[in-house]
Scaffold this active site. Structure first.
Site, short mmCIF file in Angstrom:
data_model
loop_
_atom_site.label_atom_id
_atom_site.label_comp_id
_atom_site.label_asym_id
_atom_site.label_seq_id
_atom_site.Cartn_x
_atom_site.Cartn_y
_atom_site.Cartn_z
N SER A 136 0.81 -1.22 0.00
CA SER A 136 0.00 0.00 0.00
C SER A 136 0.84 1.27 0.00
CB SER A 136 -0.92 0.01 1.22
OG SER A 136 -0.18 -0.13 2.41
N ASP A 289 6.47 -6.93 12.85
CA ASP A 289 5.75 -7.41 11.67
C ASP A 289 6.46 -8.65 11.12
OD1 ASP A 289 3.77 -7.41 9.73
OD2 ASP A 289 4.85 -6.07 8.39
#
Length: 515
Positions: A136, A289
């Site tokens: 994104s 992450d």
């Protein structure tokens, strides 16, 4: 006014997409906001019924994907907040795919030349046209530098900053409305959640910050033989471009290939668990992450992380709290668990310690007697966070981020060896850390540190008291003579009682010397 009108129009468009996906269904059952519940039930009449077979979290994930990059990122951020949306929806959002259509290579090369202020041929000997990843915020291309080094080049999407700024303003406006009109929701801190999301995204969109995170993590693990961080090429890194060493290796969850290459899965799991423990407790700085696509195993069997856009930090006080709390759970000392929460200020002082101890027991008792490989520390933390509303606990975003990271880590661990608990493998190191930082000797050092801090502050406190006393007796604030005399007597008493502090400090230092 213009801000409200602009965001109202954008909210209507976003709400329509959410309604079509049936993602507003949970709002229809909120008793504290009957008007909102009624509106949600009305717009649900227009939903696309093919989404009815999906769980609420899956419907929300589909809607956020349709809304675009900012909403996808926000959904991934919400996945760390099971206290806000529930564990099932958080789990569904954690699987939200951050994959978008790549932008053209011509644009990528033009941006590279603008950022690096040189023709691309002077920077890279070769540059692969097809991106290896498109998310994104940015996309990644492989390249070879003019010095012959293989690298991965991360490039921000065009105009992504302006697009995120518009969406973040909408999110903040909605959060402000929620806090204004529904006081009951303030405990969940929606404005603070959005501000934290804003900070995270702004850091992600400055690729120098991500490069700095990679550099800090690499420095922390310089001496670790089982964990290696790719080197940053600072000469080819700017706010919108980041260049790092290319990683050659096998995905950490590709068990078959790992075994074919001669790697022992349990040893890889031990190295990953050791690195994670060191990040959290030793350094207070962890990769937040670490899903399987962001962790590789190189030819030497070292765990190699990539993508450092989302990192977590824990201060020393929080690390000590976490260590004491987990120790209390695993030893069945639920009173200790409760007292740690009260001492840290996570549970308001007016709540009952006994009642909170009972709640902790309800979480911990099912764990006792079970094999260690069946105990999930991440699930234990998730259950603990579920009782936050009952005891008015303040939301701790950094612990929620850690808990979601541990869920992913445990999932990878089960892939590598389902019969081994990853937290048991580095047990000797964990025990050493606990003895050093939370044992009796550590308590003495902690007491000495507090005594020194108090000793350093006392002269300033006494000087301030003298100054205030002087101003009170020189015509500032009129006090009864007896009150002034009592102030003076108390000040003299404090001076006389200064010696016990030095005595305590002296005893603490002796304890350290003769350890």
């Amino acid at each position: 006014m213009w801000r409200a009108l602009r965001n109202l129009l954008r909210l209507c468009g976003s709400a329509w997409i959410l309604a079509r996906h049936g993602a507003l269904a949970p709002l229809a059952d909120i008793p504290q906001a009957p008007a909102l519940a009624l509106a949600a039930r009305f717009v649900l009449l227009f939903r696309n019924r093919r989404y009815d077979r999906l769980r609420p979290g899956e419907r929300l994930a589909a809607a956020l994907s349709a809304l675009g990059p900012s909403f996808i990122k926000f959904g991934q951020s919400l996945a760390t907040r099971s206290d806000l949306i529930g564990e099932e929806q958080a789990h569904d959002l954690s699987r939200l795919q951050d994959r978008l259509k790549p932008f053209s290579t011509a644009i990528a090369k033009r941006m590279l030349e603008d950022e690096l202020e040189r023709p691309i041929a002077e920077v890279f000997a070769s540059f692969e046209d097809k991106p290896v990843a498109a998310a994104s915020i940015a996309q990644v291309h492989f390249a070879v530098t003019t010095e012959g080094e293989e690298v991965a080049v991360k490039i921000l999407r065009p105009d992504i900053e302006a697009r995120f700024a518009r969406d973040l303003d909408l999110f903040l406006w909605i959060a402000e409305l929620l806090e204004t009109h529904w006081p009951w929701i303030r405990r969940l801190k929606p404005v603070e959640v959005i501000e934290l999301f804003r900070e995270t995204v702004e850091m992600e969109m400055d690729l120098r910050m991500e490069a700095a995170a990679a550099s800090e993590l690499a420095q922390n693990f310089e001496e670790d033989p089982g964990f290696r961080v790719p080197k940053v090429d600072w000469g080819r890194t700017t706010a919108r471009v980041m260049t790092v060493e290319r990683v050659h290796g096998t995905r950490i969850d590709d068990l078959e290939t790992l075994i074919e290459k001669g790697h022992e899965p349990t040893e890889i799991l031990r190295r990953a668990a050791t690195a994670f423990f060191n990040q959290v407790f030793r350094d207070g700085f962890f990769h937040a992450d670490m899903h399987p696509g962001n962790a590789f195993v190189d030819e030497e069997g070292r765990v190699v992380p990539v993508d450092f856009g989302i990192m977590g930090r824990l201060d020393q006080k929080t690390r000590y709290y976490l260590a004491d709390m987990l120790t209390g759970f695993l030893t069945g000392d639920y009173r200790k668990v409760a007292e740690v929460h009260f001492r840290a200020g996570y549970v308001p002082a007016h709540k009952s310690v006994e009642a909170f101890t009972q709640a902790c027991r309800s979480i911990g008792e099912p764990l006792l007697g079970r094999p260690l490989n069946e105990i999930s520390v991440a699930r234990l933390l998730a259950q603990l966070f579920r009782i936050t509303e009952q005891f008015e606990m303040e939301t701790q975003p950094q612990l929620l981020l850690l808990q979601k990271t541990m869920v992913v880590a445990e999932g990878v661990g089960r892939t590598l060896n389902p019969d081994v608990n990853m937290w048991e493998l580095p047990r000797p190191m964990i025990e050493d850390w606990m003895r050093e930082h939370r044992g009796p000797q550590a308590r003495v050092r902690e007491a000495a540190t507090h005594a020194i801090a108090l000793a350093e502050r006392l002269p300033q406190i006494i000087e301030t008291t003298d100054r205030v006393m002087g101003s009170l007796t020189e015509g500032g604030l009129k006090l009864h003579p007896e009150t002034v005399a009592r102030f003076a007597e108390e000040n003299a008493r404090r001076r006389r009682s200064f010696w016990p502090v030095w005595l305590a400090l002296f005893i603490a230092v002796l304890a350290l010397l003769f350890d």
